[in-house]
Design an enzyme around this catalytic site. Structure first.
Site, PDB file in Angstrom:
ATOM      1  N   LYS A   1      -0.149   3.832  -8.490  1.00  0.00           N
ATOM      2  CA  LYS A   1      -0.052   5.211  -9.002  1.00  0.00           C
ATOM      3  C   LYS A   1       1.270   5.429  -9.745  1.00  0.00           C
ATOM      4  O   LYS A   1       1.292   5.985 -10.844  1.00  0.00           O
ATOM      5  CB  LYS A   1      -0.164   6.204  -7.844  1.00  0.00           C
ATOM      6  CG  LYS A   1      -0.037   7.637  -8.295  1.00  0.00           C
ATOM      7  CD  LYS A   1       0.418   8.532  -7.175  1.00  0.00           C
ATOM      8  CE  LYS A   1       0.983   9.812  -7.711  1.00  0.00           C
ATOM      9  NZ  LYS A   1      -0.010  10.874  -7.818  1.00  0.00           N
TER      10      LYS A   1
ATOM     11  N   HIS B   1      -4.011  -2.690  -6.379  1.00  0.00           N
ATOM     12  CA  HIS B   1      -3.233  -1.529  -6.807  1.00  0.00           C
ATOM     13  C   HIS B   1      -4.203  -0.453  -7.296  1.00  0.00           C
ATOM     14  O   HIS B   1      -4.978  -0.668  -8.215  1.00  0.00           O
ATOM     15  CB  HIS B   1      -2.233  -1.922  -7.891  1.00  0.00           C
ATOM     16  CG  HIS B   1      -1.088  -2.725  -7.347  1.00  0.00           C
ATOM     17  ND1 HIS B   1      -0.060  -3.207  -8.099  1.00  0.00           N
ATOM     18  CD2 HIS B   1      -0.814  -3.095  -6.067  1.00  0.00           C
ATOM     19  CE1 HIS B   1       0.803  -3.849  -7.325  1.00  0.00           C
ATOM     20  NE2 HIS B   1       0.355  -3.812  -6.092  1.00  0.00           N
TER      21      HIS B   1
ATOM     22  N   ASP C   1       0.812  -1.219   0.000  1.00  0.00           N
ATOM     23  CA  ASP C   1       0.000   0.000   0.000  1.00  0.00           C
ATOM     24  C   ASP C   1       0.844   1.268   0.000  1.00  0.00           C
ATOM     25  O   ASP C   1       0.452   2.292   0.557  1.00  0.00           O
ATOM     26  CB  ASP C   1      -0.989  -0.008   1.191  1.00  0.00           C
ATOM     27  CG  ASP C   1      -1.809  -1.275   1.179  1.00  0.00           C
ATOM     28  OD1 ASP C   1      -2.296  -1.628   0.095  1.00  0.00           O
ATOM     29  OD2 ASP C   1      -1.933  -1.927   2.222  1.00  0.00           O
TER      30      ASP C   1
ATOM     31  N   GLY D   1     -11.277  -3.255   2.509  1.00  0.00           N
ATOM     32  CA  GLY D   1     -12.083  -2.356   3.328  1.00  0.00           C
ATOM     33  C   GLY D   1     -11.672  -2.351   4.790  1.00  0.00           C
ATOM     34  O   GLY D   1     -12.368  -1.802   5.643  1.00  0.00           O
TER      35      GLY D   1
HETATM   36  P1  IMP Z   1      -2.254 -12.919   2.563  1.00  0.00           P
HETATM   37  O1  IMP Z   1      -1.236 -12.372   1.610  1.00  0.00           O
HETATM   38  O2  IMP Z   1      -3.668 -12.683   2.092  1.00  0.00           O
HETATM   39  O3  IMP Z   1      -1.984 -14.334   2.959  1.00  0.00           O
HETATM   40  O4  IMP Z   1      -2.121 -12.074   3.928  1.00  0.00           O
HETATM   41  C1  IMP Z   1      -0.930 -12.112   4.728  1.00  0.00           C
HETATM   42  C2  IMP Z   1      -0.602 -10.734   5.271  1.00  0.00           C
HETATM   43  O5  IMP Z   1      -0.209  -9.884   4.198  1.00  0.00           O
HETATM   44  C3  IMP Z   1      -1.775 -10.029   5.958  1.00  0.00           C
HETATM   45  O6  IMP Z   1      -1.259  -9.242   7.013  1.00  0.00           O
HETATM   46  C4  IMP Z   1      -2.323  -9.120   4.858  1.00  0.00           C
HETATM   47  O7  IMP Z   1      -2.995  -8.011   5.384  1.00  0.00           O
HETATM   48  C5  IMP Z   1      -1.042  -8.718   4.157  1.00  0.00           C
HETATM   49  N1  IMP Z   1      -1.244  -8.352   2.740  1.00  0.00           N
HETATM   50  C6  IMP Z   1      -1.413  -9.170   1.687  1.00  0.00           C
HETATM   51  N2  IMP Z   1      -1.530  -8.473   0.553  1.00  0.00           N
HETATM   52  C7  IMP Z   1      -1.428  -7.187   0.883  1.00  0.00           C
HETATM   53  C8  IMP Z   1      -1.445  -5.981   0.128  1.00  0.00           C
HETATM   54  O8  IMP Z   1      -1.557  -5.950  -1.094  1.00  0.00           O
HETATM   55  N3  IMP Z   1      -1.308  -4.831   0.835  1.00  0.00           N
HETATM   56  C9  IMP Z   1      -1.136  -4.823   2.169  1.00  0.00           C
HETATM   57  N4  IMP Z   1      -1.101  -5.920   2.917  1.00  0.00           N
HETATM   58  C10 IMP Z   1      -1.242  -7.102   2.279  1.00  0.00           C
HETATM   59 MG    MG Z   2      -2.945  -2.096  -1.844  1.00  0.00          MG
END
Ligand code: IMP
Ligand code: MG
Length: 335
Positions: free
Chosen positions: A18, A42, A13, A250
């Protein structure tokens, strides 16, 4: 620009969407390869429209860009098809036949496992799909009839483009602190997220990379559980204007001030050649919509210079607002 890898520095994030959409338009990117998986959203704000892309490469805004999904990706078929339709890119998307497929059962497992819930996963099923892939019982893109029109040898296409001197972007997901190898294990995602892993997922070796662009945000956010050094209370985050809600899930994001030591480590592990920073206007509201370095306030300039001296890598691209062109680009001055 040659071949550029875009990687996140912290917990995702950072605003990679962007930065990538800006580069796609500005540098007329011929090919963009998305890596990672559907867990990453994204965000691209272009022509007054906000897109939260989980599968389609963020370079879609440049209508001549070829949009590829690398072999390392786990593809969520309904989400990919939905985004192809929404962004109207059917004629320029390519999916590698060796991508693995995320199925309904993976998402169900992600949401119902107490262990994964404890990590605060996104629930898309990426971890369980990776487990299945490693067990070598996974389904691949070549077995999915709906993907047949898009199948292409992504590694061949991207290497051919690089060899022909075209502009290529490799789009990473999440950030280094969520890397399976280098992050805050076990509170991490199910893959390495460093520049090397991004190259591997796309099928490009290290000698073909011209730039590794590391993306920071002016403050740090994290969703899910796990350590966050310097974490602020929600109340303090709201007061500073740093409180965010995740584009994909969300969920509320936790926040902390910029961390110079982590930035330095991210520069090292990614072998970053340069960096971008987003949301400088949130940290320093006077910088909103600035398009040249000279327009920045003294405080903001000092902050950028402090990052550069702490990391040894120039901050060449600075985001000053949500839209694609709310940006300061002083790459030419530094290179
Ligand atoms: P998973 O990738 O869904 O297995 O989640 C594992 C950890 O990575 C969790 O803490 C999620 O919130 C974080 N996470 C996964 N993808 C993203 C992303 O695109 N942005 C921010 N956190 C992410
Ligand atoms: Mg993101």
């Amino acid at each position: 620009m040659g071949c550029t890898v875009v990687a996140g520095a912290f917990w995702g994030d950072e605003g990679k969407g962007k930065i990538i959409s800006y580069l796609a338009l500005k540098d007329k990117v011929d090919v963009c390869v998305r890596t990672g998986s559907v867990n990453a959203a994204h965000t691209v704000v272009y022509k007054n429209k906000k897109h939260a892309l989980h599968m389609v490469p963020s370079a879609f805004v440049y209508e001549k860009s070829r949009l590829l999904i690398g072999a390392g990706v786990n593809v969520h078929v309904p989400q990919l098809l939905k985004e192809i339709e929404e962004t109207d890119v059917e004629d320029r998307v390519g999916v590698d036949p060796q991508c693995s497929i995320i199925e309904e059962k993976h998402s169900t497992k992600d949401k119902s496992s107490a262990h994964l819930k404890g990590l605060g996963t996104t629930g898309w099923g990426v971890g369980p799909a990776q487990e299945e892939r490693v067990r070598r019982t996974g389904k691949t893109a070549k077995e999915v009839p709906e993907l047949a029109p898009y199948l292409t040898d992504v590694a061949l296409e991207v290497n051919t483009a690089i060899d022909a001197g075209k502009n290529v972007l490799l789009e990473g997901t999440q950030g280094l602190m969520l890397s399976l190898f280098f992050g805050t294990y076990p509170y991490v995602t199910s893959r390495d997220t460093s520049a090397s892993a991004i190259c591997a997922e796309a099928g490009v070796g290290p000698t073909k990379i011209d730039h590794v662009l590391l993306v920071y945000k002016s403050f740090i956010t994290r969703v899910g559980t796990g350590p966050l050094p310097g974490e602020l209370s929600k109340e303090e985050a709201v007061k500073r204007g740093w409180f965010e809600i995740a584009a994909g899930t969300g969920r509320e994001r936790r926040s902390a001030p910029f961390n110079f030591d982590l930035a330095k480590r991210a520069v090292m592990i990614n072998s970053a050649t340069e960096a971008a920073i987003t949301k400088l206007d949130i940290m320093f509201p006077k910088c909103r919509d600035a398009t040249s370095f000279e327009q920045l306030s003294g405080e903001a300039k000092e902050f950028i210079r402090k990052i550069e001296s702490a990391t040894g890598v120039p901050v060449t691209i600075i985001g000053t607002g949500p839209s694609v062109f709310d940006i300061i680009d002083h790459r030419e001055l530094d290179t």
